[in-house]
Write an enzyme that holds these catalytic residues in place. Structure first.
Site, PDB file in Angstrom:
ATOM      1  N   LEU A  47       0.859  -1.182   0.000  1.00  0.00           N
ATOM      2  CA  LEU A  47       0.000   0.000   0.000  1.00  0.00           C
ATOM      3  C   LEU A  47       0.896   1.233   0.000  1.00  0.00           C
ATOM      4  CD1 LEU A  47      -2.878  -0.673   2.591  1.00  0.00           C
ATOM      5  CD2 LEU A  47      -3.141  -0.293   0.139  1.00  0.00           C
ATOM      6  N   ASP A  48       0.553   2.244  -0.807  1.00  0.00           N
ATOM      7  CA  ASP A  48       1.303   3.492  -0.813  1.00  0.00           C
ATOM      8  C   ASP A  48       1.249   4.147   0.562  1.00  0.00           C
ATOM      9  OD1 ASP A  48       1.883   3.235  -3.519  1.00  0.00           O
ATOM     10  OD2 ASP A  48       0.097   4.340  -4.141  1.00  0.00           O
ATOM     11  N   PRO A  49       2.248   4.967   0.915  1.00  0.00           N
ATOM     12  CA  PRO A  49       2.223   5.658   2.214  1.00  0.00           C
ATOM     13  C   PRO A  49       0.943   6.462   2.448  1.00  0.00           C
ATOM     14  CG  PRO A  49       4.387   5.848   1.222  1.00  0.00           C
ATOM     15  CD  PRO A  49       3.512   5.190   0.187  1.00  0.00           C
TER      16      PRO A  49
ATOM     17  N   ALA B 278      -1.997   5.791   1.399  1.00  0.00           N
ATOM     18  CA  ALA B 278      -3.163   4.917   1.519  1.00  0.00           C
ATOM     19  C   ALA B 278      -3.302   4.351   2.923  1.00  0.00           C
ATOM     20  CB  ALA B 278      -3.061   3.778   0.509  1.00  0.00           C
TER      21      ALA B 278
ATOM     22  N   ARG C  85      -4.523   4.822  -8.688  1.00  0.00           N
ATOM     23  CA  ARG C  85      -3.994   6.115  -9.130  1.00  0.00           C
ATOM     24  C   ARG C  85      -4.063   6.232 -10.647  1.00  0.00           C
ATOM     25  NH1 ARG C  85       1.808   6.541  -7.644  1.00  0.00           N
ATOM     26  NH2 ARG C  85       1.778   4.300  -7.287  1.00  0.00           N
TER      27      ARG C  85
END
Length: 297
Positions: A39-41, A43, A181
């Protein structure tokens, strides 16, 4: 001795997935920890963590379908296709407000089903051995290849209009490897106004639900799913006798049992409820594709 298991964690914003793994290592006192999907930071939401021998199961979880709740902002493009990047373009308010609900629905329809998607350049995908985001940060131009993904649901839950922007709250069901995204970017581009993601939360990974996850501050008291309990949620349960379990662990085939497998793989469970491993078809027989450490439930 640290018991193997699958841990569900609700990742907060601002932490990387690696940060969560590091905290889990400290909380459980073991280095053998991994996760099933970054997971992206920015998110939040569900991270599926494997501990000790249960890390072997992550291979069979990482490809599971995912569900996300997100907010897409139409009218602005960014370097990262999300709110963490710098704004590279802004559409005029007249252009943005001229976008109709029908046009948005049409744009979403094109991005639903089996689609070819170009991942965001600032992503963890490796290009010649280096992460794409490292190359971008080093000032390199990165052009990633498109990949086939499946977006089975892309629904708008709410729409808000403000000066120069339209915010869409959406829910997306998709295959592993889909970039939300990139959906925001492509929807904005198709409407001629640009777009990026301002919020993202993962609520499901396969059968696992974020409502069952622990917070990052509760890791010390967190309980885990046993490998067998986790595996049978992901795939078919395949019961074996004690003798068959021993044979599987020794690399032997179980003759004439392949017709009992409904899918490509199944979770072999012995009479004690212990996960023996993951089995697959070999002709009319069944053979281990992966064996778990012994005495792992």
């Amino acid at each position: 001795m640290v018991e193997p298991g699958i841990l569900l964690v609700d990742k907060p914003g601002g932490l990387t997935s690696h940060d969560v793994v590091a905290r889990t290592r400290r909380a459980f006192g073991t280095r053998k920890v991994g996760h099933a999907g970054t997971l992206d930071p920015m998110a939040t939401g569900l991270l599926v963590i494997g501990i000790e021998g249960a890390t072997r199961l992550l291979t069979y979880i990482v490809g599971a379908a995912k569900t996300y709740h997100a907010t897409i902002r139409l009218g602005q493009s960014t370097t990262t296709d999300d709110a963490e990047g710098e704004i590279t373009a802004r559409a005029s308010d007249d252009l943005v407000q001229g976008v109709t609900g029908e046009q948005i629905a049409q744009g979403i329809a094109v991005l639903t089903g089996e689609i070819d998607q170009v991942p965001s350049a600032v992503s963890a995908i490796k290009v010649d051995g280096r992460r794409a985001y490292d190359r971008v940060r080093a000032g390199e131009e990165v052009a990633l290849k498109s990949r086939a993904v499946i977006v089975s649901r892309f629904d708008v839950l709410a729409e808000r209009r403000d000066a120069g922007a339209i915010d869409l709250d959406v829910v997306v069901d998709c295959s592993s490897g889909t970039y939300i995204r990139a959906l925001a970017r492509d929807l904005g581009e198709s409407l001629g106004v640009g777009g990026h993601l301002t919020a993202l939360r993962r609520t499901h990974v396969g059968p696992f639900d974020v409502s069952d996850a622990v917070s990052i501050d509760a890791l010390d008291e967190a309980s885990t799913l046993t490998p067998s309990a986790a595996a049978v949620q992901v795939m078919q349960r395949f019961d074996v006798s004690a003798d068959e379990a021993r044979d599987l662990r020794h690399g032997k085939r179980l003759p004439d049992r392949s017709a009992e497998l409904h899918g490509a793989v199944a979770a072999a469970v012995d009479p004690d409820g212990t996960l023996v491993g993951i089995v697959e078809r070999r002709g009319t027989d069944v053979k281990s594709a992966m064996n778990m450490p012994e005495e792992t439930r």
